[in-house]
Motif scaffolding. Structure first.
Motif, PDB file in Angstrom:
ATOM      1  N   GLN A   8     -17.933  34.155 -21.404  1.00 33.88           N
ATOM      2  CA  GLN A   8     -16.942  33.817 -20.066  1.00 33.88           C
ATOM      3  C   GLN A   8     -15.940  35.083 -19.964  1.00 33.88           C
ATOM      4  O   GLN A   8     -15.367  35.426 -21.200  1.00 33.88           O
ATOM      5  CB  GLN A   8     -16.095  32.543 -20.594  1.00 33.88           C
ATOM      6  N   TYR A   9     -15.921  35.382 -19.270  1.00 34.72           N
ATOM      7  CA  TYR A   9     -14.938  36.611 -18.744  1.00 34.72           C
ATOM      8  C   TYR A   9     -13.646  36.171 -18.570  1.00 34.72           C
ATOM      9  O   TYR A   9     -13.386  35.043 -17.731  1.00 34.72           O
ATOM     10  CB  TYR A   9     -15.543  37.403 -17.486  1.00 34.72           C
ATOM     11  N   ASP A  10     -12.828  36.685 -19.294  1.00 34.40           N
ATOM     12  CA  ASP A  10     -11.227  36.601 -19.305  1.00 34.40           C
ATOM     13  C   ASP A  10     -10.456  37.726 -18.529  1.00 34.40           C
ATOM     14  O   ASP A  10     -10.631  38.712 -18.523  1.00 34.40           O
ATOM     15  CB  ASP A  10     -10.526  36.492 -20.721  1.00 34.40           C
ATOM     16  N   LEU A  11     -10.156  37.259 -17.012  1.00 31.10           N
ATOM     17  CA  LEU A  11      -9.640  38.297 -16.276  1.00 31.10           C
ATOM     18  C   LEU A  11      -8.196  38.654 -16.725  1.00 31.10           C
ATOM     19  O   LEU A  11      -7.905  39.901 -16.468  1.00 31.10           O
ATOM     20  CB  LEU A  11      -9.105  37.377 -15.003  1.00 31.10           C
ATOM     21  N   THR A  12      -7.504  37.914 -17.560  1.00 33.75           N
ATOM     22  CA  THR A  12      -6.217  38.378 -17.834  1.00 33.75           C
ATOM     23  C   THR A  12      -6.476  39.362 -19.207  1.00 33.75           C
ATOM     24  O   THR A  12      -5.576  40.530 -19.028  1.00 33.75           O
ATOM     25  CB  THR A  12      -5.443  37.144 -18.702  1.00 33.75           C
ATOM     26  N   ALA A  52      -9.476  41.052 -19.581  1.00 39.59           N
ATOM     27  CA  ALA A  52     -10.570  41.750 -19.156  1.00 39.59           C
ATOM     28  C   ALA A  52     -11.651  42.065 -20.264  1.00 39.59           C
ATOM     29  O   ALA A  52     -12.112  43.029 -20.564  1.00 39.59           O
ATOM     30  CB  ALA A  52     -10.014  43.336 -18.822  1.00 39.59           C
ATOM     31  N   SER A  53     -11.902  40.819 -21.099  1.00 41.96           N
ATOM     32  CA  SER A  53     -12.848  40.821 -22.030  1.00 41.96           C
ATOM     33  C   SER A  53     -13.663  39.505 -22.017  1.00 41.96           C
ATOM     34  O   SER A  53     -13.468  38.582 -21.356  1.00 41.96           O
ATOM     35  CB  SER A  53     -12.148  41.104 -23.473  1.00 41.96           C
ATOM     36  N   TYR A  54     -14.720  39.489 -22.603  1.00 37.49           N
ATOM     37  CA  TYR A  54     -15.655  38.437 -22.927  1.00 37.49           C
ATOM     38  C   TYR A  54     -15.590  37.755 -24.146  1.00 37.49           C
ATOM     39  O   TYR A  54     -15.149  38.237 -25.189  1.00 37.49           O
ATOM     40  CB  TYR A  54     -17.164  38.746 -22.615  1.00 37.49           C
ATOM     41  N   THR A  55     -15.473  36.437 -23.956  1.00 37.96           N
ATOM     42  CA  THR A  55     -15.344  35.195 -25.093  1.00 37.96           C
ATOM     43  C   THR A  55     -16.647  34.641 -25.040  1.00 37.96           C
ATOM     44  O   THR A  55     -17.267  34.287 -24.234  1.00 37.96           O
ATOM     45  CB  THR A  55     -14.101  34.333 -25.234  1.00 37.96           C
ATOM     46  N   GLN A  56     -17.194  34.209 -26.507  1.00 36.72           N
ATOM     47  CA  GLN A  56     -18.379  33.501 -26.504  1.00 36.72           C
ATOM     48  C   GLN A  56     -18.368  32.139 -26.075  1.00 36.72           C
ATOM     49  O   GLN A  56     -17.017  31.379 -26.088  1.00 36.72           O
ATOM     50  CB  GLN A  56     -18.703  33.367 -27.988  1.00 36.72           C
ATOM     51  N   LEU A  57     -19.280  31.605 -24.982  1.00 33.96           N
ATOM     52  CA  LEU A  57     -19.038  30.285 -24.440  1.00 33.96           C
ATOM     53  C   LEU A  57     -20.349  29.524 -25.279  1.00 33.96           C
ATOM     54  O   LEU A  57     -21.405  29.704 -25.005  1.00 33.96           O
ATOM     55  CB  LEU A  57     -19.508  30.317 -23.060  1.00 33.96           C
ATOM     56  N   LEU A  58     -19.903  28.517 -25.893  1.00 28.11           N
ATOM     57  CA  LEU A  58     -20.838  27.796 -26.775  1.00 28.11           C
ATOM     58  C   LEU A  58     -21.307  26.595 -26.120  1.00 28.11           C
ATOM     59  O   LEU A  58     -20.495  25.665 -25.927  1.00 28.11           O
ATOM     60  CB  LEU A  58     -19.896  27.162 -28.135  1.00 28.11           C
ATOM     61  N   LYS A  71     -32.214  42.126 -33.001  1.00 28.13           N
ATOM     62  CA  LYS A  71     -33.092  42.566 -33.688  1.00 28.13           C
ATOM     63  C   LYS A  71     -34.254  42.869 -32.931  1.00 28.13           C
ATOM     64  O   LYS A  71     -35.011  43.904 -33.022  1.00 28.13           O
ATOM     65  CB  LYS A  71     -33.620  41.595 -34.764  1.00 28.13           C
ATOM     66  N   TRP A  72     -34.474  42.084 -31.762  1.00 24.30           N
ATOM     67  CA  TRP A  72     -35.921  42.444 -30.984  1.00 24.30           C
ATOM     68  C   TRP A  72     -35.647  43.017 -29.555  1.00 24.30           C
ATOM     69  O   TRP A  72     -36.363  43.310 -28.853  1.00 24.30           O
ATOM     70  CB  TRP A  72     -36.395  41.029 -30.697  1.00 24.30           C
ATOM     71  N   SER A  73     -34.260  43.174 -29.260  1.00 19.27           N
ATOM     72  CA  SER A  73     -33.903  43.874 -27.903  1.00 19.27           C
ATOM     73  C   SER A  73     -33.470  45.250 -28.296  1.00 19.27           C
ATOM     74  O   SER A  73     -33.293  45.698 -29.397  1.00 19.27           O
ATOM     75  CB  SER A  73     -32.894  43.066 -27.144  1.00 19.27           C
ATOM     76  N   PRO A  74     -33.106  46.124 -27.112  1.00 21.00           N
ATOM     77  CA  PRO A  74     -32.784  47.451 -27.275  1.00 21.00           C
ATOM     78  C   PRO A  74     -31.444  47.529 -27.589  1.00 21.00           C
ATOM     79  O   PRO A  74     -30.809  48.683 -27.990  1.00 21.00           O
ATOM     80  CB  PRO A  74     -32.876  47.926 -25.793  1.00 21.00           C
ATOM     81  N   PHE A  75     -30.746  46.319 -27.915  1.00 19.94           N
ATOM     82  CA  PHE A  75     -29.349  46.425 -28.056  1.00 19.94           C
ATOM     83  C   PHE A  75     -29.076  45.875 -29.552  1.00 19.94           C
ATOM     84  O   PHE A  75     -29.318  44.734 -29.621  1.00 19.94           O
ATOM     85  CB  PHE A  75     -28.514  45.403 -27.166  1.00 19.94           C
ATOM     86  N   ALA A  76     -28.569  46.597 -30.406  1.00 20.65           N
ATOM     87  CA  ALA A  76     -28.566  46.464 -31.872  1.00 20.65           C
ATOM     88  C   ALA A  76     -27.239  45.712 -32.204  1.00 20.65           C
ATOM     89  O   ALA A  76     -27.091  45.167 -33.352  1.00 20.65           O
ATOM     90  CB  ALA A  76     -28.499  47.682 -32.723  1.00 20.65           C
ATOM     91  N   SER A  77     -26.325  45.710 -31.289  1.00 28.13           N
ATOM     92  CA  SER A  77     -25.115  44.905 -31.768  1.00 28.13           C
ATOM     93  C   SER A  77     -24.652  44.064 -30.514  1.00 28.13           C
ATOM     94  O   SER A  77     -25.073  44.328 -29.332  1.00 28.13           O
ATOM     95  CB  SER A  77     -23.982  45.962 -31.988  1.00 28.13           C
ATOM     96  N   GLU A  78     -23.344  43.074 -30.619  1.00 24.16           N
ATOM     97  CA  GLU A  78     -23.101  42.371 -29.516  1.00 24.16           C
ATOM     98  C   GLU A  78     -22.335  43.303 -28.522  1.00 24.16           C
ATOM     99  O   GLU A  78     -22.371  42.898 -27.401  1.00 24.16           O
ATOM    100  CB  GLU A  78     -22.211  41.214 -30.110  1.00 24.16           C
ATOM    101  N   ALA A  79     -21.612  44.122 -29.105  1.00 22.25           N
ATOM    102  CA  ALA A  79     -20.681  45.084 -28.297  1.00 22.25           C
ATOM    103  C   ALA A  79     -21.854  45.728 -27.242  1.00 22.25           C
ATOM    104  O   ALA A  79     -21.401  46.119 -25.997  1.00 22.25           O
ATOM    105  CB  ALA A  79     -20.056  46.051 -29.015  1.00 22.25           C
ATOM    106  N   LEU A 127     -24.680  44.955 -26.288  1.00 19.40           N
ATOM    107  CA  LEU A 127     -24.986  43.804 -25.083  1.00 19.40           C
ATOM    108  C   LEU A 127     -24.101  43.494 -24.010  1.00 19.40           C
ATOM    109  O   LEU A 127     -24.513  43.449 -22.934  1.00 19.40           O
ATOM    110  CB  LEU A 127     -25.518  42.683 -25.939  1.00 19.40           C
ATOM    111  N   LEU A 128     -22.921  43.559 -24.564  1.00 18.77           N
ATOM    112  CA  LEU A 128     -21.815  43.440 -23.519  1.00 18.77           C
ATOM    113  C   LEU A 128     -21.494  44.292 -22.675  1.00 18.77           C
ATOM    114  O   LEU A 128     -21.159  44.059 -21.319  1.00 18.77           O
ATOM    115  CB  LEU A 128     -20.457  42.747 -24.212  1.00 18.77           C
ATOM    116  N   LYS A 129     -21.933  45.766 -23.064  1.00 17.30           N
ATOM    117  CA  LYS A 129     -21.664  46.893 -21.916  1.00 17.30           C
ATOM    118  C   LYS A 129     -22.729  46.677 -21.021  1.00 17.30           C
ATOM    119  O   LYS A 129     -22.217  47.311 -19.857  1.00 17.30           O
ATOM    120  CB  LYS A 129     -21.977  48.080 -22.949  1.00 17.30           C
ATOM    121  N   GLN A 130     -23.691  45.861 -20.964  1.00 15.78           N
ATOM    122  CA  GLN A 130     -24.771  45.764 -19.892  1.00 15.78           C
ATOM    123  C   GLN A 130     -24.036  45.158 -18.588  1.00 15.78           C
ATOM    124  O   GLN A 130     -24.574  45.084 -17.506  1.00 15.78           O
ATOM    125  CB  GLN A 130     -25.985  44.849 -20.402  1.00 15.78           C
ATOM    126  N   PHE A 131     -22.951  44.369 -19.002  1.00 15.43           N
ATOM    127  CA  PHE A 131     -22.189  43.722 -17.719  1.00 15.43           C
ATOM    128  C   PHE A 131     -21.351  44.613 -16.859  1.00 15.43           C
ATOM    129  O   PHE A 131     -20.792  44.384 -15.984  1.00 15.43           O
ATOM    130  CB  PHE A 131     -21.343  42.563 -18.248  1.00 15.43           C
TER     131      PHE A 131
END
Length: 230
Positions: free
Chosen positions: A22-26, A28-34, A50-58, A60-64
């Motif tokens: 979930q994107y937090d406008l205040t 400007a960051s993403y929080t995990q939505l469970l 492990k199986w995607s081109p993105f080795a970390s959560e950071a 992965l989030l840059k793709q947004f």
């Protein structure tokens, strides 16, 4: 994930790990939505790392970053090679398209062994992602765009390709259901009957379900030396 992932992990069922944010406008960051619990979220994130081109959560989030307020990004990677050493998808033959390698060759029909030109959308959609995307929606809203390799996909209505068009009221006979009806458009493509193109494009809620689906009546038309589709 991919066939390689399923084989190497020994999965019997198709597994699609997903993580939501979930994107937090205040801030400007993403929080995990469970959607379920933290354990499942962490497990899915570990699989993706492990199986995607993105080795970390950071990573992965840059793709947004370049998606904007809404949209979908599709990333294709780790493609297989065929027996000739070519990738299964062809990115080089057409800089505006993604093709199935080798599928765009001219083929012969079973009848009279005539060459089928690949210019018809009915043939091109079998190997061209741009051609398939062009007929994916029956009517495209003004605010909707499909962008492939940086270029807009122009919508294509197959009805505009038809000669001698005629509207026919179709009433399917379905046992146990109220009588339904829909107006279909039929006609002939340029070059018929020498062109092996026929079938009905079936849409549901504006989206393509089946392209150029043959009917029993069409088989009779083909034997008579003509073809048509809607």
């Amino acid at each position: 994930l991919s066939y390689t992932f399923l084989m190497e992990t020994g999965c019997d069922d198709v597994l699609v790990p997903t993580v939501d944010y979930q994107y937090d406008l205040t801030t400007a960051s993403y929080t995990q939505l469970l959607r379920h619990n933290q354990k499942l979220f962490s497990s899915n994130l570990a699989i993706l790392s492990k199986w995607s081109p993105f080795a970390s959560e950071a990573e992965l989030l840059k793709q947004f970053d370049d998606i904007g307020e809404h949209g979908t990004k599709i990333i294709v990677f780790n493609l297989w090679f065929n027996d000739d050493g070519d990738m299964e998808l062809d990115f080089n033959s057409d800089k505006k398209d993604i093709l199935i390698t080798g599928a765009q060759k001219k083929v012969k029909t079973n009848k009279h062994e005539k060459l089928v030109t690949q210019d018809y959308i009915a043939n091109r959609l079998r190997y061209s992602l741009r051609a398939y995307a062009s007929i994916l929606y029956l009517r495209v809203p003004d605010s909707f765009r499909i962008i492939l390799r940086g270029k807009d996909v122009e919508p294509h209505n197959v009805v505009n390709d038809l000669l001698y068009r005629e509207c026919v009221l179709y009433k399917p006979q379905i046992a146990g259901l109220p009588e339904l009806s829909i107006v279909t458009t039929i006609g002939f493509v340029k070059g018929a009957p020498d062109t092996d193109v026929q079938g009905f494009n079936v849409y549901h809620k504006n989206r393509l379900i089946t392209a150029f689906l043959e009917s029993c009546q069409q088989l009779i038309w083909q034997r008579a030396g003509s073809c048509g589709y809607s």
